[in-house]
Design an enzyme around this catalytic site. Sequence first.
Site, PDB file in Angstrom:
ATOM      1  N   GLU A  98     -26.400  17.168 -10.467  1.00 52.03           N
ATOM      2  CA  GLU A  98     -25.983  17.573 -11.806  1.00 52.03           C
ATOM      3  C   GLU A  98     -24.717  18.435 -11.813  1.00 52.03           C
ATOM      4  O   GLU A  98     -24.585  19.346 -12.631  1.00 52.03           O
ATOM      5  CB  GLU A  98     -27.128  18.299 -12.529  1.00 52.03           C
ATOM      6  CG  GLU A  98     -28.394  17.464 -12.615  1.00 52.03           C
ATOM      7  CD  GLU A  98     -29.480  18.063 -13.505  1.00 52.03           C
ATOM      8  OE1 GLU A  98     -29.285  19.168 -14.033  1.00 52.03           O
ATOM      9  OE2 GLU A  98     -30.521  17.408 -13.675  1.00 52.03           O
ATOM     10  N   GLU A 103     -35.223  12.576 -10.547  1.00 53.93           N
ATOM     11  CA  GLU A 103     -36.283  13.474 -11.029  1.00 53.93           C
ATOM     12  C   GLU A 103     -36.892  12.787 -12.247  1.00 53.93           C
ATOM     13  O   GLU A 103     -36.157  12.204 -13.049  1.00 53.93           O
ATOM     14  CB  GLU A 103     -35.740  14.842 -11.495  1.00 53.93           C
ATOM     15  CG  GLU A 103     -35.216  15.728 -10.398  1.00 53.93           C
ATOM     16  CD  GLU A 103     -34.591  17.041 -10.923  1.00 53.93           C
ATOM     17  OE1 GLU A 103     -34.726  17.367 -12.121  1.00 53.93           O
ATOM     18  OE2 GLU A 103     -33.942  17.719 -10.107  1.00 53.93           O
ATOM     19  N   ILE A 129     -20.117  22.281  -5.427  1.00 50.87           N
ATOM     20  CA  ILE A 129     -18.905  22.158  -6.235  1.00 50.87           C
ATOM     21  C   ILE A 129     -19.184  22.830  -7.579  1.00 50.87           C
ATOM     22  O   ILE A 129     -20.215  22.585  -8.197  1.00 50.87           O
ATOM     23  CB  ILE A 129     -18.536  20.671  -6.413  1.00 50.87           C
ATOM     24  CG1 ILE A 129     -18.102  20.097  -5.054  1.00 50.87           C
ATOM     25  CG2 ILE A 129     -17.433  20.508  -7.457  1.00 50.87           C
ATOM     26  CD1 ILE A 129     -17.872  18.600  -5.049  1.00 50.87           C
ATOM     27  N   SER A 150     -25.955  20.305  -0.690  1.00 52.54           N
ATOM     28  CA  SER A 150     -25.314  21.467  -1.297  1.00 52.54           C
ATOM     29  C   SER A 150     -26.308  22.626  -1.334  1.00 52.54           C
ATOM     30  O   SER A 150     -27.504  22.436  -1.113  1.00 52.54           O
ATOM     31  CB  SER A 150     -24.804  21.124  -2.695  1.00 52.54           C
ATOM     32  OG  SER A 150     -25.822  20.553  -3.476  1.00 52.54           O
ATOM     33  N   TYR A 209     -34.123  20.137  -1.858  1.00 54.45           N
ATOM     34  CA  TYR A 209     -32.862  20.512  -2.511  1.00 54.45           C
ATOM     35  C   TYR A 209     -32.016  21.488  -1.708  1.00 54.45           C
ATOM     36  O   TYR A 209     -30.810  21.597  -1.946  1.00 54.45           O
ATOM     37  CB  TYR A 209     -33.147  21.145  -3.879  1.00 54.45           C
ATOM     38  CG  TYR A 209     -33.725  20.191  -4.893  1.00 54.45           C
ATOM     39  CD1 TYR A 209     -35.029  19.751  -4.789  1.00 54.45           C
ATOM     40  CD2 TYR A 209     -32.964  19.741  -5.957  1.00 54.45           C
ATOM     41  CE1 TYR A 209     -35.567  18.883  -5.732  1.00 54.45           C
ATOM     42  CE2 TYR A 209     -33.492  18.877  -6.903  1.00 54.45           C
ATOM     43  CZ  TYR A 209     -34.794  18.450  -6.784  1.00 54.45           C
ATOM     44  OH  TYR A 209     -35.321  17.600  -7.713  1.00 54.45           O
ATOM     45  N   ARG A 254     -23.805   9.053 -19.864  1.00 57.74           N
ATOM     46  CA  ARG A 254     -24.686   8.658 -18.743  1.00 57.74           C
ATOM     47  C   ARG A 254     -24.124   7.424 -18.039  1.00 57.74           C
ATOM     48  O   ARG A 254     -24.043   7.385 -16.807  1.00 57.74           O
ATOM     49  CB  ARG A 254     -26.080   8.357 -19.300  1.00 57.74           C
ATOM     50  CG  ARG A 254     -27.102   7.921 -18.279  1.00 57.74           C
ATOM     51  CD  ARG A 254     -28.474   7.766 -18.913  1.00 57.74           C
ATOM     52  NE  ARG A 254     -28.490   6.762 -19.968  1.00 57.74           N
ATOM     53  CZ  ARG A 254     -28.986   6.943 -21.195  1.00 57.74           C
ATOM     54  NH1 ARG A 254     -29.542   8.082 -21.535  1.00 57.74           N
ATOM     55  NH2 ARG A 254     -28.935   5.980 -22.084  1.00 57.74           N
ATOM     56  N   ARG A 287     -18.986  23.368 -11.275  1.00 61.59           N
ATOM     57  CA  ARG A 287     -18.648  22.493 -12.399  1.00 61.59           C
ATOM     58  C   ARG A 287     -17.644  23.148 -13.344  1.00 61.59           C
ATOM     59  O   ARG A 287     -16.907  22.470 -14.034  1.00 61.59           O
ATOM     60  CB  ARG A 287     -19.908  22.083 -13.171  1.00 61.59           C
ATOM     61  CG  ARG A 287     -20.599  23.179 -13.926  1.00 61.59           C
ATOM     62  CD  ARG A 287     -21.717  22.625 -14.798  1.00 61.59           C
ATOM     63  NE  ARG A 287     -22.810  22.064 -14.023  1.00 61.59           N
ATOM     64  CZ  ARG A 287     -23.785  22.789 -13.474  1.00 61.59           C
ATOM     65  NH1 ARG A 287     -23.815  24.096 -13.603  1.00 61.59           N
ATOM     66  NH2 ARG A 287     -24.739  22.218 -12.784  1.00 61.59           N
TER      67      ARG A 287
END
Length: 554
Positions: free
Chosen positions: A169, A270, A133, A126, A99, A215, A135
Amino acid sequence: MRFLRALTVAASLVPLASAAVSKISRSGKYLYDDAGSRFYIKGVAYQPQGELAVESEANEANGGFPEPSSFYDPLSSEANCTRDIPYLKQLNVNAVRVYSVNSSLNHDACMKILDDAGIYVLLDVSLPLNGSIDRASPSWTTNLLDEYIRTIDAFNKYPNVLAYNIGNEVISTPANTYAAPYVKAAARDIKAYLRSISSNALVGYAAVDGEASFRNAVAHYMTCGNDTETIDLYGLNNYQWCGDSSLAESNWNTITQGFSDITVPTYMSEFGCITSPPRLWTEVAALLATPVSDVFSGGIAFSYFPTSDGYGMTTIDGNTVTTNSDFTRLSAQYGNATGPNSPAMSSQQNTAATCPQESASLLATTNLPPTPNPDVCNCLDNSAFSCLVNNATANDPVKVGALINIACDLLAQAGSNVDCTTIGSNGTTGTYGPLAMCSPDIKLSWAFSAYYMLNPVATSCDFSGNATRNEGADAPKTAQDAKIAADNCFAGKSAVVTPTSSPQSTGDSGGGNSPSQSSATATPKSDARATLSLPPTAAIVIGVLGLVAGAVVV
Ligand SMILES: *[C@@H]1O[C@H](CO)[C@@H](O)[C@H](O)[C@H]1NC(C)=O
Ligand SMILES: *[C@@H]1O[C@H](CO)[C@@H](O)[C@H](O)[C@H]1NC(C)=O
Ligand SMILES: *[C@@H]1O[C@H](CO)[C@@H](O)[C@H](O)[C@H]1NC(C)=O
Ligand SMILES: *[C@@H]1O[C@H](CO)[C@@H](O)[C@H](O)[C@H]1NC(C)=O
Ligand SMILES: *[C@@H]1O[C@H](CO)[C@@H](O)[C@H](O)[C@H]1NC(C)=O
Ligand SMILES: *[C@@H]1O[C@H](CO)[C@@H](O)[C@H](O)[C@H]1NC(C)=O
Ligand SMILES: *[C@@H]1O[C@H](CO)[C@@H](O)[C@H](O)[C@H]1NC(C)=O
Ligand SMILES: *[C@@H]1O[C@H](CO)[C@@H](O)[C@H](O)[C@H]1NC(C)=O
């Protein structure tokens, strides 16, 4: 569940010879190896948990969750990778999801160890906090593009990078789906960059799960339209298969059905629900069999490393790894699972899907923000501002964010026709201010300068010690100067301002260390970036900026 976000300095662009892994490519909605067999990701999340950040109000209001504020780069320590590799092999994985990495560190040893073991890396580009970014206040800016490219430059030489995830996410609720155009713009620009360096790596995104309409809308939005801007590998972070579950009970049948017309490969970026222990991992067999395998190409079990909330499959004490029964069960499931080798690669072709309409579940326009142009932003910073953010403040993203709000409020209260639309944007309407693509500190210098120009006295450029007047010889002295300088920047001309007023003769202008003077000497960014073309919108926005700056001319 969530986690992390992910990375640094250009290295050789020549791929290293692969010892072990086959090249994986996308054809239509599936992944194939170089023998043309279907490829399924059998992976595990491989990221030690960083410290969790204090939850901000803005993040909480946007359906956020505790996020890390720091990270350990798991691919930077040869000793740790050597320690872990026998366990990754024992787990029967062919991929790890990482990550956050630090692009200035060396990853050769770990990447080789993984490659030798036939393990691919899905790498998030990221980073925590300001490295993703936001959110709550999304924008797609030069500093993020730069960060993502540094990471790609650091990893491009490794043959076992399967995909770069451009976000995890970022979009977390229907209410902040207006962030989606920025994520998709990031995918577009990173794809263009990868093509420019002849990389075949896929561009991925890992989505939060949620109510079906949300979704599905986000998945369709991120994968629709022109291949130059679609996500190549769409991930869903899914924790609905809990304990001894089934396709019906876990909603996997509905989820599979909802994604069945997605035109790119999808995977569970995940999985591994912990609410009905023990984790039996029976979802692995379901994932790698029809009907789920008709839509999904495997997934990433969460997590190799321990987490504070109980997702870990190991505990680690120095050089000693202890595995738990979750590990043992997952190892058995992965060891047994081979997905069907169909449909054949030859039956597949890439097709463009129609984009979904905006709705309550999708407040996102298909009119994406422009490619951030560092030359224009640096030019503005060097020539168009009369009041500059101090260095110390510029390096503090939290302060910069707070001060942008303060300066924009002051501008609004001043009742002039200058407002922060120049630096702002709206992902629902698809309106992007000309400076929305610039880094936050440059946006702040714009806001400071716009306010200062309303009343150009020293006290208008202080902001409690966060700003300093630009005393450089070329500094714009009037709003008209600033407008000319800005227009020149957008027109791609050099950052030379012809002052329209006589040079100011302030006593302290000879110091030579003002931020503008130092930044004016900054060298242009890497050549590779220059190959990302300036979008046509840049020409249009000159007028906008001109109007705004011109409005303050008395
Ligand atoms: C990356 O590593 C360098 C060298 O150790 C360090 O100076 C820098 O702070 C690290 N960056 C991040 C974001 O951790
Ligand atoms: C985030 O902020 C740090 C300073 O805290 C800065 O060094 C870094 O460059 C910023 N990252 C981005 C992508 O702007
Ligand atoms: C896709 O986008 C590229 C770049 O903007 C453009 O050249 C191409 O014509 C587009 N293709 C289609 C099918 O619209
Ligand atoms: C390597 O493992 C040790 C022991 O768990 C840990 O303290 C250290 O932070 C790890 N290093 C990295 C870069 O993850
Ligand atoms: C793996 O496959 C073997 C042979 O088909 C079977 O006996 C065993 O139960 C399977 N293990 C799991 C965890 O499904
Ligand atoms: C974007 O514009 C729409 C329409 O004016 C407005 O309703 C919405 O609140 C704006 N969104 C943001 C995030 O500012
Ligand atoms: C800068 O602005 C922040 C936020 O308003 C404020 O807390 C701080 O005191 C100001 N001055 C300095 C030198 O940071
Ligand atoms: C501001 O930062 C630049 C580099 O980003 C540096 O060259 C310059 O000396 C700094 N200015 C001050 C006044 O510290």
